[in-house]
Design a protein around this motif. Structure first.
Motif, PDB file in Angstrom:
ATOM      1  N   ARG A  84       0.900  -1.073   0.103  1.00 46.54           N
ATOM      2  CA  ARG A  84      -0.080   0.165   0.060  1.00 46.54           C
ATOM      3  C   ARG A  84       0.791   1.241  -0.031  1.00 46.54           C
ATOM      4  O   ARG A  84       1.890   1.554   0.716  1.00 46.54           O
ATOM      5  CB  ARG A  84      -0.918  -0.132   1.255  1.00 46.54           C
ATOM      6  N   LEU A  85       0.727   1.990  -1.007  1.00 50.11           N
ATOM      7  CA  LEU A  85       1.359   3.312  -1.109  1.00 50.11           C
ATOM      8  C   LEU A  85       0.725   4.592  -0.046  1.00 50.11           C
ATOM      9  O   LEU A  85      -0.468   4.438   0.249  1.00 50.11           O
ATOM     10  CB  LEU A  85       1.459   3.852  -2.408  1.00 50.11           C
ATOM     11  N   ALA A  86       1.474   5.358   0.360  1.00 52.79           N
ATOM     12  CA  ALA A  86       1.069   6.639   1.286  1.00 52.79           C
ATOM     13  C   ALA A  86       0.545   7.500   0.343  1.00 52.79           C
ATOM     14  O   ALA A  86      -0.603   8.123   0.654  1.00 52.79           O
ATOM     15  CB  ALA A  86       2.338   6.895   1.921  1.00 52.79           C
ATOM     16  N   SER A  87       0.756   7.570  -0.949  1.00 50.08           N
ATOM     17  CA  SER A  87       0.406   8.607  -1.952  1.00 50.08           C
ATOM     18  C   SER A  87       0.114   7.878  -3.170  1.00 50.08           C
ATOM     19  O   SER A  87       0.835   7.087  -3.733  1.00 50.08           O
ATOM     20  CB  SER A  87       1.410   9.853  -1.996  1.00 50.08           C
ATOM     21  N   HIS A  88      -0.838   8.483  -4.115  1.00 47.72           N
ATOM     22  CA  HIS A  88      -1.010   8.198  -5.460  1.00 47.72           C
ATOM     23  C   HIS A  88      -0.836   9.061  -6.526  1.00 47.72           C
ATOM     24  O   HIS A  88      -1.385   8.971  -7.362  1.00 47.72           O
ATOM     25  CB  HIS A  88      -2.711   7.578  -5.406  1.00 47.72           C
ATOM     26  N   ALA A 113      -6.374  -2.302  -8.094  1.00 56.79           N
ATOM     27  CA  ALA A 113      -7.410  -1.502  -7.503  1.00 56.79           C
ATOM     28  C   ALA A 113      -7.861  -2.049  -6.222  1.00 56.79           C
ATOM     29  O   ALA A 113      -7.797  -3.304  -5.988  1.00 56.79           O
ATOM     30  CB  ALA A 113      -8.609  -1.082  -8.357  1.00 56.79           C
ATOM     31  N   GLY A 114      -8.229  -1.161  -5.278  1.00 58.78           N
ATOM     32  CA  GLY A 114      -8.852  -1.942  -4.357  1.00 58.78           C
ATOM     33  C   GLY A 114      -7.945  -1.385  -2.759  1.00 58.78           C
ATOM     34  O   GLY A 114      -7.164  -0.398  -3.062  1.00 58.78           O
ATOM     35  N   ALA A 115      -7.791  -1.965  -1.595  1.00 59.30           N
ATOM     36  CA  ALA A 115      -7.238  -1.648  -0.536  1.00 59.30           C
ATOM     37  C   ALA A 115      -5.851  -1.561  -0.723  1.00 59.30           C
ATOM     38  O   ALA A 115      -5.194  -0.797  -0.319  1.00 59.30           O
ATOM     39  CB  ALA A 115      -7.629  -2.511   0.633  1.00 59.30           C
ATOM     40  N   ASP A 116      -5.372  -2.544  -1.404  1.00 58.40           N
ATOM     41  CA  ASP A 116      -3.783  -2.728  -1.859  1.00 58.40           C
ATOM     42  C   ASP A 116      -3.649  -1.994  -3.173  1.00 58.40           C
ATOM     43  O   ASP A 116      -4.155  -2.068  -3.903  1.00 58.40           O
ATOM     44  CB  ASP A 116      -3.375  -4.198  -1.903  1.00 58.40           C
ATOM     45  N   ASP A 117      -2.373  -1.483  -3.353  1.00 55.38           N
ATOM     46  CA  ASP A 117      -1.883  -1.021  -4.692  1.00 55.38           C
ATOM     47  C   ASP A 117      -1.117  -1.960  -5.607  1.00 55.38           C
ATOM     48  O   ASP A 117      -1.152  -2.110  -6.854  1.00 55.38           O
ATOM     49  CB  ASP A 117      -1.111   0.203  -4.392  1.00 55.38           C
ATOM     50  N   TYR A 118      -0.405  -2.488  -4.953  1.00 56.67           N
ATOM     51  CA  TYR A 118       0.459  -3.822  -5.687  1.00 56.67           C
ATOM     52  C   TYR A 118       0.238  -5.052  -4.980  1.00 56.67           C
ATOM     53  O   TYR A 118       0.230  -5.185  -3.888  1.00 56.67           O
ATOM     54  CB  TYR A 118       1.633  -3.419  -5.850  1.00 56.67           C
ATOM     55  N   VAL A 144       6.032   3.697   0.554  1.00 52.25           N
ATOM     56  CA  VAL A 144       5.541   2.629   0.941  1.00 52.25           C
ATOM     57  C   VAL A 144       4.895   3.057   2.214  1.00 52.25           C
ATOM     58  O   VAL A 144       5.648   3.324   3.268  1.00 52.25           O
ATOM     59  CB  VAL A 144       6.415   1.365   1.139  1.00 52.25           C
ATOM     60  N   ARG A 145       3.586   2.854   2.592  1.00 48.01           N
ATOM     61  CA  ARG A 145       2.973   2.942   3.890  1.00 48.01           C
ATOM     62  C   ARG A 145       2.568   1.429   4.561  1.00 48.01           C
ATOM     63  O   ARG A 145       2.910   1.706   5.761  1.00 48.01           O
ATOM     64  CB  ARG A 145       1.341   3.545   3.411  1.00 48.01           C
ATOM     65  N   HIS A 146       2.458   0.479   3.877  1.00 50.81           N
ATOM     66  CA  HIS A 146       2.165  -0.904   4.595  1.00 50.81           C
ATOM     67  C   HIS A 146       2.628  -2.089   3.586  1.00 50.81           C
ATOM     68  O   HIS A 146       2.329  -1.936   2.294  1.00 50.81           O
ATOM     69  CB  HIS A 146       0.734  -0.874   4.801  1.00 50.81           C
ATOM     70  N   THR A 147       2.998  -2.967   3.878  1.00 53.85           N
ATOM     71  CA  THR A 147       3.027  -4.403   3.385  1.00 53.85           C
ATOM     72  C   THR A 147       2.621  -5.510   4.140  1.00 53.85           C
ATOM     73  O   THR A 147       2.547  -5.328   5.337  1.00 53.85           O
ATOM     74  CB  THR A 147       4.516  -4.768   3.000  1.00 53.85           C
ATOM     75  N   GLU A 148       2.222  -6.531   3.429  1.00 55.85           N
ATOM     76  CA  GLU A 148       1.699  -7.627   4.079  1.00 55.85           C
ATOM     77  C   GLU A 148       2.057  -8.858   3.251  1.00 55.85           C
ATOM     78  O   GLU A 148       2.002  -8.676   2.060  1.00 55.85           O
ATOM     79  CB  GLU A 148       0.183  -7.747   4.312  1.00 55.85           C
ATOM     80  N   THR A 149       2.812 -10.122   4.031  1.00 55.05           N
ATOM     81  CA  THR A 149       3.245 -10.920   3.284  1.00 55.05           C
ATOM     82  C   THR A 149       2.402 -12.438   3.440  1.00 55.05           C
ATOM     83  O   THR A 149       2.173 -12.396   4.563  1.00 55.05           O
ATOM     84  CB  THR A 149       4.843 -11.244   3.548  1.00 55.05           C
ATOM     85  N   GLN A 150       2.000 -12.993   2.288  1.00 55.86           N
ATOM     86  CA  GLN A 150       1.494 -14.176   2.442  1.00 55.86           C
ATOM     87  C   GLN A 150       2.350 -15.352   1.797  1.00 55.86           C
ATOM     88  O   GLN A 150       2.570 -15.385   0.442  1.00 55.86           O
ATOM     89  CB  GLN A 150      -0.151 -14.089   2.011  1.00 55.86           C
ATOM     90  N   LEU A 151       2.478 -16.518   2.477  1.00 56.39           N
ATOM     91  CA  LEU A 151       3.374 -17.481   1.883  1.00 56.39           C
ATOM     92  C   LEU A 151       2.435 -18.411   0.898  1.00 56.39           C
ATOM     93  O   LEU A 151       1.249 -18.499   1.134  1.00 56.39           O
ATOM     94  CB  LEU A 151       3.719 -18.400   3.062  1.00 56.39           C
ATOM     95  N   VAL A 152       2.885 -18.716  -0.096  1.00 55.20           N
ATOM     96  CA  VAL A 152       2.313 -19.602  -0.869  1.00 55.20           C
ATOM     97  C   VAL A 152       2.469 -21.016  -0.784  1.00 55.20           C
ATOM     98  O   VAL A 152       3.733 -21.354  -0.953  1.00 55.20           O
ATOM     99  CB  VAL A 152       2.961 -19.093  -2.630  1.00 55.20           C
TER     100      VAL A 152
END
Length: 165
Positions: A84-88, A113-118, A144-152
């Motif tokens: 998630r970015l701090a600014s768009h 698009a949505g809550a996350d940017d990438y 970068v404002r926020h990251t979240e990592t999900q294992l595959v």
């Protein structure tokens, strides 16, 4: 990153049954020779060759590539990282995208698009390498404002874009 290039030659007509059959065969096996492809779809080799050229030049076929198993390269841990970015602002987005292209072990990048940017699909050798990728390449970026990592756990191919016969 796979940017979607604009078509070089606009297609004059929609894809017909032969084009779709060719695409389905190539989707199943991108290494088919022109002769084998022509035989499978029931057209002359010269016709097949000309149609393939048009499909490539018009951007319908973007590229041919091998699908490499990351584990075979010692990269057995895959993850999806949301960013998630701090600014768009345009400048902020472009600066971040430029940085993304240089991050090692990034398999695919999705600007969404949505809550996350990438969404970043990554493949690394260990949990420590995954942590380092996030901390040294993503969290340090000022945008970068926020990251979240999900294992595959498993990558499963979908049905694809074309029906299988």
């Amino acid at each position: 990153m796979d940017a979607r290039p604009s078509s070089k030659i606009p297609r004059a007509a929609p894809l017909d049954a032969v084009d779709l059959a060719m695409l389905a065969e190539l989707d199943a096996n991108g290494r088919l020779t022109n002769a084998a492809l022509a035989e499978r779809v029931g057209v002359a080799e010269s016709t097949c060759s000309q149609r393939l050229r048009v499909l490539r030049e018009s951007g319908v076929i973007r590229r041919f590539r091998a699908q490499i198993d990351p584990a075979a390269l010692g990269l057995g841990l895959e993850a999806v990282i949301t960013v998630r970015l701090a600014s768009h602002s345009r400048d902020q987005v472009q600066a971040f995208q430029s940085r993304l292209r240089d991050i090692p072990n990034v398999v695919r990048i999705f600007h969404v698009a949505g809550a996350d940017d990438y969404l970043l699909h990554v493949a690394v050798e260990s949990a420590a390498a995954l942590r380092d990728l996030v901390l040294e390449h993503l969290q340090v970026h000022p945008g970068v404002r926020h990251t979240e990592t999900q294992l595959v756990f498993e990558v499963i191919d979908g049905a694809g874009l074309l029906p299988r016969s």
